[in-house]
Scaffold this motif. Structure first.
Motif, PDB file in Angstrom:
ATOM      1  N   SER A  32      76.708  25.575  44.152  1.00 25.23           N
ATOM      2  CA  SER A  32      76.101  24.320  44.607  1.00 25.23           C
ATOM      3  C   SER A  32      76.993  23.583  45.590  1.00 25.23           C
ATOM      4  CB  SER A  32      75.777  23.433  43.398  1.00 25.23           C
ATOM      5  OG  SER A  32      76.952  23.062  42.715  1.00 25.23           O
ATOM      6  N   ILE A  33      78.298  23.635  45.378  1.00 31.24           N
ATOM      7  CA  ILE A  33      79.198  22.881  46.254  1.00 31.24           C
ATOM      8  C   ILE A  33      79.247  23.498  47.647  1.00 31.24           C
ATOM      9  CG2 ILE A  33      81.333  24.138  45.689  1.00 31.24           C
ATOM     10  CD1 ILE A  33      82.765  21.455  45.669  1.00 31.24           C
ATOM     11  N   ILE A  34      79.109  24.822  47.741  1.00 31.77           N
ATOM     12  CA  ILE A  34      79.097  25.482  49.041  1.00 31.77           C
ATOM     13  C   ILE A  34      77.759  25.276  49.744  1.00 31.77           C
ATOM     14  CG2 ILE A  34      79.096  27.747  50.176  1.00 31.77           C
ATOM     15  CD1 ILE A  34      81.239  28.632  48.215  1.00 31.77           C
ATOM     16  N   CYS A  35      76.676  25.464  48.996  1.00 33.75           N
ATOM     17  CA  CYS A  35      75.346  25.393  49.609  1.00 33.75           C
ATOM     18  C   CYS A  35      74.933  23.966  49.945  1.00 33.75           C
ATOM     19  CB  CYS A  35      74.322  26.057  48.699  1.00 33.75           C
ATOM     20  SG  CYS A  35      74.657  27.822  48.475  1.00 33.75           S
ATOM     21  N   SER A  36      75.588  22.970  49.341  1.00 33.81           N
ATOM     22  CA  SER A  36      75.336  21.580  49.729  1.00 33.81           C
ATOM     23  C   SER A  36      76.244  21.160  50.879  1.00 33.81           C
ATOM     24  CB  SER A  36      75.566  20.655  48.540  1.00 33.81           C
ATOM     25  OG  SER A  36      76.921  20.669  48.136  1.00 33.81           O
ATOM     26  N   ARG A  37      77.092  22.085  51.324  1.00 36.57           N
ATOM     27  CA  ARG A  37      78.030  21.852  52.437  1.00 36.57           C
ATOM     28  C   ARG A  37      78.981  20.684  52.141  1.00 36.57           C
ATOM     29  NH1 ARG A  37      73.189  23.428  54.462  1.00 36.57           N
ATOM     30  NH2 ARG A  37      73.192  25.219  55.887  1.00 36.57           N
ATOM     31  N   SER A  38      79.359  20.551  50.877  1.00 36.62           N
ATOM     32  CA  SER A  38      80.280  19.488  50.490  1.00 36.62           C
ATOM     33  C   SER A  38      81.720  19.844  50.852  1.00 36.62           C
ATOM     34  CB  SER A  38      80.177  19.217  48.986  1.00 36.62           C
ATOM     35  OG  SER A  38      78.874  18.818  48.631  1.00 36.62           O
ATOM     36  N   ILE A  39      82.061  21.109  50.686  1.00 32.64           N
ATOM     37  CA  ILE A  39      83.410  21.594  50.968  1.00 32.64           C
ATOM     38  C   ILE A  39      83.278  22.952  51.641  1.00 32.64           C
ATOM     39  CG2 ILE A  39      85.669  22.192  49.992  1.00 32.64           C
ATOM     40  CD1 ILE A  39      85.107  20.455  47.628  1.00 32.64           C
ATOM     41  N   SER A 262      74.529  18.455  44.107  1.00 34.08           N
ATOM     42  CA  SER A 262      75.598  19.345  43.653  1.00 34.08           C
ATOM     43  C   SER A 262      76.509  18.642  42.655  1.00 34.08           C
ATOM     44  CB  SER A 262      76.405  19.825  44.864  1.00 34.08           C
ATOM     45  OG  SER A 262      77.498  20.603  44.467  1.00 34.08           O
ATOM     46  N   PHE A 263      76.863  17.380  42.960  1.00 33.58           N
ATOM     47  CA  PHE A 263      77.727  16.612  42.058  1.00 33.58           C
ATOM     48  C   PHE A 263      77.072  16.440  40.692  1.00 33.58           C
ATOM     49  CE2 PHE A 263      78.837  12.434  40.259  1.00 33.58           C
ATOM     50  CZ  PHE A 263      80.197  12.609  40.073  1.00 33.58           C
ATOM     51  N   ALA A 264      75.788  16.108  40.677  1.00 28.73           N
ATOM     52  CA  ALA A 264      75.079  15.892  39.414  1.00 28.73           C
ATOM     53  C   ALA A 264      75.023  17.171  38.584  1.00 28.73           C
ATOM     54  CB  ALA A 264      73.667  15.377  39.689  1.00 28.73           C
ATOM     55  N   SER A 265      74.742  18.298  39.218  1.00 26.89           N
ATOM     56  CA  SER A 265      74.651  19.558  38.479  1.00 26.89           C
ATOM     57  C   SER A 265      76.014  19.985  37.949  1.00 26.89           C
ATOM     58  CB  SER A 265      74.062  20.664  39.369  1.00 26.89           C
ATOM     59  OG  SER A 265      74.948  21.016  40.402  1.00 26.89           O
ATOM     60  N   GLN A 266      77.066  19.762  38.737  1.00 23.53           N
ATOM     61  CA  GLN A 266      78.412  20.107  38.277  1.00 23.53           C
ATOM     62  C   GLN A 266      78.830  19.252  37.092  1.00 23.53           C
ATOM     63  OE1 GLN A 266      80.858  19.691  41.761  1.00 23.53           O
ATOM     64  NE2 GLN A 266      80.620  21.835  42.343  1.00 23.53           N
ATOM     65  N   LEU A 267      78.515  17.970  37.157  1.00 19.20           N
ATOM     66  CA  LEU A 267      78.866  17.066  36.063  1.00 19.20           C
ATOM     67  C   LEU A 267      78.143  17.475  34.782  1.00 19.20           C
ATOM     68  CD1 LEU A 267      80.736  14.609  35.976  1.00 19.20           C
ATOM     69  CD2 LEU A 267      78.720  13.156  36.209  1.00 19.20           C
ATOM     70  N   ALA A 268      76.866  17.813  34.898  1.00 16.99           N
ATOM     71  CA  ALA A 268      76.095  18.231  33.726  1.00 16.99           C
ATOM     72  C   ALA A 268      76.643  19.526  33.148  1.00 16.99           C
ATOM     73  CB  ALA A 268      74.620  18.402  34.115  1.00 16.99           C
ATOM     74  N   VAL A 293      71.125  23.067  37.664  1.00 14.85           N
ATOM     75  CA  VAL A 293      70.592  22.984  39.030  1.00 14.85           C
ATOM     76  C   VAL A 293      69.072  22.799  38.983  1.00 14.85           C
ATOM     77  CG1 VAL A 293      70.260  24.250  41.194  1.00 14.85           C
ATOM     78  CG2 VAL A 293      72.478  24.327  40.041  1.00 14.85           C
ATOM     79  N   MET A 294      68.400  23.532  38.083  1.00 11.00           N
ATOM     80  CA  MET A 294      66.947  23.367  37.929  1.00 11.00           C
ATOM     81  C   MET A 294      66.605  21.942  37.498  1.00 11.00           C
ATOM     82  SD  MET A 294      65.934  26.877  35.909  1.00 11.00           S
ATOM     83  CE  MET A 294      66.653  28.458  36.377  1.00 11.00           C
TER      84      MET A 294
END
Length: 342
Positions: A32-39, A262-268, A293-294
């Motif tokens: 998620s962090i890559i595909c959201s282009r966060s980093i 991405s942040f929300a899914s990672q936190l969960a 993610v879903m």
């Protein structure tokens, strides 16, 4: 000589499983962090590898204890020859690896936990009979957490994103940069919890192998530091060498991702996996991350989730245990025949 060789092959295969688990399941951590282009991808990979290595060293060994004592009955493991136990463990992890490799090639997330559990149950039944499986303990400490944790991941992802959306509803879209920055520590924490839970599964099998020579499977089993750091290094190196196929499926295949999603899914995911590790539940980190993610995608609108891709992932999850059990039982039967001939 044969017994010693079987021991070293068994330990090597367990480390190999940890490595394969890293480059297969580890892709979920950075998807998620890559595909959201966060980093940038390589920076995300480096941060995740650090977390994967530190997690097994810092978050205890409760999952390893569960794997070593709650799947196959200790009193029955004590009664088989050490070489037969090495064959059992080697067959179980080899079955899991055989299942993981083609699913990785196809880019389909599948559960290493389900694969390992299936391999152990299949090999255990061949070696010691159906009575060797601790059915009640497996249901309570393994199956139930594995079934409920994805549902918790979906709900937690849903509610966390709803809370964030409600709190930042009137804020400029530039707030996305804030969530992109916040993901640097969260990806490390997520990788640490993933590394801890998944690496401990391999540690538990090493404990059984080391205890085979002692003839005592009850109580705390040996888990030396070399086993802990070896499994941590194996899963971290696995992530460094692979995972990109899974990144595409989880990051792009389920729903459109922006930094806040991405942040929300990672936190969960971090919350669910960390809780499971603390209580000693060997959960499917693949299921939890994909389901979170879903949940985030569904919180925007149900049509925002590509349910056909989610269905393909679910099919792989359902097939993992029975296929791995069949492979594990077949390998164990074959290896026992070969050793008897030798």
């Amino acid at each position: 000589m044969l017994e010693e060789t079987a021991f070293y092959i068994c330990i090597s295969m367990i480390f190999a499983f940890a490595f394969v688990n890293g480059f297969h399941d580890g892709g979920n951590v950075i998807a998620s962090i890559i595909c959201s282009r966060s980093i940038r991808p390589m920076r995300a990979l480096a941060l995740a590898c650090i977390g994967e290595f530190l997690g097994p060293l810092l978050l205890g060994t409760a999952v390893a204890v569960t794997m070593s004592s709650n799947i196959l009955k200790p009193e029955m493991l004590e009664n088989i020859p050490a070489i037969a136990l090495y064959v059992l463990l080697g067959s179980a992890v080899t079955a899991a690896i055989i299942w993981k490799l083609p699913t990785w090639y196809l880019g389909v997330p599948s559960s290493g936990s389900h694969a390992l559990l299936g391999g152990m149950v299949g090999a255990g039944i061949v070696s010691m009979g159906a009575d060797s499986v601790s059915i009640e303990k497996v249901l309570m400490t393994v199956v139930l957490p594995m079934l409920t944790s994805p549902l918790i991941g979906i709900m937690l992802g849903y509610f966390i994103f709803c809370a964030i959306r409600s709190s930042f509803r009137s804020v400029h879209r530039g707030v996305g940069r804030l969530f992109a920055s916040l993901q640097k520590p969260t990806v490390i924490f997520l990788a640490a919890t993933h590394g801890s839970n998944d690496a401990q599964k391999s540690m538990g099998l090493i404990s059984i192998a080391l205890a085979a020579g002692l003839g005592e499977m009850h109580g705390p089993l040996p888990l030396p530091f070399w086993a802990i750091i070896g499994c941590a290094a194996a899963i971290s190196c696995g992530l460094a060498f692979g995972g990109w196929r899974i990144v595409k499926t989880v990051g792009f295949g389920i729903c459109r991702m922006e930094p806040v999603h991405s942040f929300a899914s990672q936190l969960a995911s971090t919350g669910v996996i960390l809780s499971a590790s603390v209580f000693g539940f060997p959960v499917s980190t693949t299921q939890i991350i994909a389901s979170s993610v879903m949940g985030v995608g569904a919180s925007r609108r149900l049509s925002g989730v590509r349910w056909s891709a989610a269905a393909n992932i679910a099919y792989a999850w359902f097939l993992t245990f029975p296929v791995s059990a069949l492979i594990g039982s077949g390998l164990c039967w074959l290896m026992n025949k070969i050793i008897l001939l030798v």
